[in-house]
Design a protein around this motif. Structure first.
Motif, short mmCIF file in Angstrom:
data_model
loop_
_atom_site.label_atom_id
_atom_site.label_comp_id
_atom_site.label_asym_id
_atom_site.label_seq_id
_atom_site.Cartn_x
_atom_site.Cartn_y
_atom_site.Cartn_z
N ARG A 1 14.41 31.72 7.61
CA ARG A 1 14.58 31.98 6.17
C ARG A 1 15.32 30.85 5.46
N ASP B 1 10.39 36.45 2.75
CA ASP B 1 10.67 37.75 2.13
C ASP B 1 9.39 38.45 1.66
N TYR C 1 14.70 31.09 -2.57
CA TYR C 1 15.42 32.33 -2.83
C TYR C 1 16.39 32.28 -4.00
#
Length: 179
Positions: free
Chosen positions: A35, A42, A162
């Motif tokens: 990630r 996600d 993100y």
């Protein structure tokens, strides 16, 4: 089916629908680690998401616009590498890769990246291979450096991860330089 032996430990083979569960489990095992550098994680939270991605990549493969291969190490899928996109007009492949965190440090990705570069030039007849890597991702940046790729520049704010942008360093290898 596309398959390419790399060495006695590693082979690359086309990712197919039957690999969805194994690839999803590999991603799950390394989700926190991956990630940090992969912005799509996600949006891939169940096996069905992985299956949809595989089907889309198979369409790209059939139209000669992409190649998504599993990195098989000693019989187990430990990562993926391939052409996220092939620019047919410019004869350029854009390589992307990921590796299960527990298999890092064994030279697996460097060997796989060398093989995918050879495939680009020998099997696909392309002129250039590019690898775009987040500037701060030193482990990933070391792969094209080890293979002799040239650093071509930096794309500022190339990707949203993100909650922040990251710059990408672009590495390139020309067919004439590889040979």
């Amino acid at each position: 089916m596309f398959a390419y032996p790399v060495d006695e430990e590693i082979s690359l083979r086309l990712v197919t629908e039957r690999d969805a569960e194994e690839i999803f489990q590999m991603i799950e095992a390394s989700r926190t680690h991956l990630r940090e550098w992969l912005g799509w994680l996600d949006h891939s939270t169940k096996v069905q998401d992985t299956l949809i991605n595989i089907k889309n990549n198979l369409i790209l493969f059939l139209s000669n616009e992409g190649l998504d291969t599993a990195i098989v190490y000693k019989g187990k899928i430990v990562g993926k590498i391939g052409f996220n996109k092939i620019n047919k007009a410019n004869k350029t492949a854009y390589v992307g890769y990921m590796l299960d965190e527990s298999f890092q440090g064994k030279g697996i990705m460097t060997r796989a990246a060398k093989a995918i570069t050879m495939i680009a030039f020998e099997e696909y007849g392309l002129n250039k291979v590019e690898i775009h890597v987040a500037k701060e991702n030193t482990k990933s940046r070391n792969i094209p450096i080890r293979l002799g790729f040239k650093e071509e520049g930096t794309i500022r704010s190339a990707e949203w991860l993100y909650d922040h942008y990251v710059d990408h360093v672009v590495y390139g290898m020309l067919r004439e330089e590889w040979e």
